[in-house]
Scaffold this active site. Structure first.
Site, PDB file in Angstrom:
ATOM      1  N   ASP A  36      40.718 -85.598 -68.886  1.00  0.00           N
ATOM      2  CA  ASP A  36      40.376 -86.515 -69.976  1.00  0.00           C
ATOM      3  C   ASP A  36      38.887 -86.845 -69.942  1.00  0.00           C
ATOM      4  O   ASP A  36      38.312 -87.236 -70.950  1.00  0.00           O
ATOM      5  CB  ASP A  36      41.233 -87.780 -69.953  1.00  0.00           C
ATOM      6  CG  ASP A  36      41.087 -88.610 -68.691  1.00  0.00           C
ATOM      7  OD1 ASP A  36      40.522 -88.116 -67.699  1.00  0.00           O
ATOM      8  OD2 ASP A  36      41.567 -89.769 -68.695  1.00  0.00           O
ATOM      9  N   SER A  85      44.428 -89.416 -62.786  1.00  0.00           N
ATOM     10  CA  SER A  85      43.153 -89.058 -63.394  1.00  0.00           C
ATOM     11  C   SER A  85      42.108 -88.715 -62.335  1.00  0.00           C
ATOM     12  O   SER A  85      42.288 -87.775 -61.582  1.00  0.00           O
ATOM     13  CB  SER A  85      42.685 -90.185 -64.315  1.00  0.00           C
ATOM     14  OG  SER A  85      41.604 -89.789 -65.115  1.00  0.00           O
ATOM     15  N   ASP A 132      37.537 -84.050 -64.600  1.00  0.00           N
ATOM     16  CA  ASP A 132      38.288 -84.692 -63.525  1.00  0.00           C
ATOM     17  C   ASP A 132      39.666 -84.043 -63.424  1.00  0.00           C
ATOM     18  O   ASP A 132      39.926 -83.015 -64.057  1.00  0.00           O
ATOM     19  CB  ASP A 132      38.393 -86.195 -63.762  1.00  0.00           C
ATOM     20  CG  ASP A 132      39.098 -86.549 -65.059  1.00  0.00           C
ATOM     21  OD1 ASP A 132      39.243 -85.674 -65.926  1.00  0.00           O
ATOM     22  OD2 ASP A 132      39.512 -87.715 -65.220  1.00  0.00           O
TER      23      ASP A 132
END
Length: 443
Positions: free
Chosen positions: A240, A92, A236
């Site tokens: 998400d 992430s 990012d």
């Protein structure tokens, strides 16, 4: 093994192909017969996805390979393909040397605590049901368009266009060299003029760090301010998360964005799920329209769990994770971008929307620690002895007449996070210093 946002760590240290193989084996052995597998743009993701898929197939599960895709695309695809689980290889917003694994249910919701522990236990005990040579799982690749099917990313774009209204804004999208290209595609199809920054996927994140913070997104804010753009969007590495920039180049705080999304999504009698570190701004704004706030532990997985409750119309985290439960229980940055563009198209100015919301001085910071659990245990003991209004849902949250502070351990990094808010700048500084000193004394 699993933190609040799945497995994350440094490649070759905490995260290895052996671990990915084991997680794949554990998933298949725990009864997940068909699993969607995707990855973000990190080069290490290729080998980890291969290893996870091999472990799944070795224990008899069928695998649907999506290749490089956004996390919300993978999470949505579990339901689209009638699969039993999704496995996303991603770290992430973490730095390029990291990678990890996050697991998804058909609803788009991340694996809950019980599910995560079941997989962890199988990995710890090496309890796998290896299939015989003639019962190995099959593999189907879905990362290229053919006459037979469209890619999951194309299907994600279709879903975004269906969920959001059209508009005619000038939007700048900073994908951060991640997998959020679906945002630009959907916005164009909705009628917006789109310019992109850092749109070539590159898991080394050469243009800026993956996390879309104000400091990391200075190029975006300067570009929007110097242009005729109406809105800036930042993602990012796995898309998400979504953060926003106003037409004047102001990077919008996560709490303000949460307040605007929640006010738009919820009506009288509804609830909005937010983590315990959320500003009072959100509750105050929503109270005026009869909407209540329900606090959760910090982490989009906990917000998503609360969003399954009847009456919860929206869930969000100030870090940039936004959940509309009627659409998906996965934080969907591209969906948030499209819905924000729709809101600004109707209202005319994000600067104006932000300016209408009353805010309070809020301080956030981190303290590096070697042993999070031991430090937090000492902080908790001290706080319970010294303060009256204490909540321990996630870390320790202390309420006062003039504000509050929160001390909690990071779920993914060797940090203790400190947050404080008050009605005045001076009091916010005092509460923040008070909370930080508690952590420093407990190190």
């Amino acid at each position: 093994m699993f933190g609040t946002s799945g497995i994350r760590g440094r490649i070759g240290d905490e995260v290895t192909c052996d671990l990915a193989l084991s997680v794949g084996r554990a998933l298949a052995s725990d009864g997940y017969e068909t699993v969607v597998v995707g990855r973000d743009a990190r080069e290490s993701g290729r080998m980890l996805a291969d290893a996870a898929a091999s472990g799944l197939r070795e224990c008899g599960a069928d695998v649907i390979r999506l290749g490089e895709a956004a996390t919300p695309t993978v999470a949505r695809s579990v339901g689209w393909f009638d699969a039993h689980a999704g496995l996303m290889v991603t770290a992430s917003h973490n730095p390029a040397p990291d990678n990890g694994i996050k697991l998804w249910n058909p609803s788009g919701q991340a694996f809950g605590e019980g599910q995560r522990e079941a997989i962890s236990a199988r990995v710890r005990e090496e309890e796998y049901d290896l299939a015989s040579w003639d019962e190995l799982g099959e593999q189907d690749r879905r990362d290229d368009s053919t006459e037979r099917h469209v890619t999951p990313t194309e299907r994600h774009a279709d879903a975004l266009v269906e969920a959001a209204g059209s508009g005619d804004l000038d939007v700048v999208v900073d994908a951060g060299n991640g997998t959020g290209g679906v945002t630009a595609e959907a916005l164009r199809r909705l009628g917006h003029e789109v310019q992109t920054l850092n749109d070539r996927p590159d898991g080394t994140f050469p243009a800026r760090p993956s996390e879309p913070t104000a400091e990391n997104c200075r190029a975006l804010t300067e570009f929007v301010a110097a242009s005729d753009a109406d809105l800036g969007i930042a993602h990012d590495g796995d898309a998400d998360r979504m953060r926003a920039v106003t037409e004047s180049g102001e990077f919008v705080s996560g709490d303000l964005l949460l307040a605007l999304f929640a006010r738009e999504a919820a009506g009288p009698g509804d609830e909005v799920a937010v983590p315990v570190d959320t500003s009072l701004t959100v509750a105050d704004l929503l109270e005026s329209q009869g909407v209540s706030v329900s606090r959760t532990r910090v982490g989009d997985v906990y917000v998503a769990e609360r969003a399954t409750d009847p009456g919860v119309a929206f869930g969000g985290e100030p870090s940039g994770a936004w959940i509309w439960p009627d659409e998906t229980l996965c934080p969907d940055g591209p969906l948030a971008a499209c819905l924000l563009a729709e809101l600004v198209s109707r209202q005319g100015s994000l600067d104006r929307l932000v300016g209408e919301v009353e805010t309070y001085p809020l301080r956030r910071g981190n303290v590096e620690v070697a042993e999070k659990a031991e430090v937090m245990a000492r902080v908790r003991e001290e706080v319970l002895a010294e303060y009256d209004d204490v909540e321990t849902l996630d870390g320790v949250r202390v309420g006062t007449d003039s504000g509050w502070f929160l001390v909690r351990a990071s779920g993914t990094q060797p940090l203790v996070r400190v947050t404080a808010e008050a009605r005045s700048e001076e009091r916010a500084d005092e509460l923040f210093a008070e909370a930080r000193q508690l952590v420093e004394a407990a190190r």
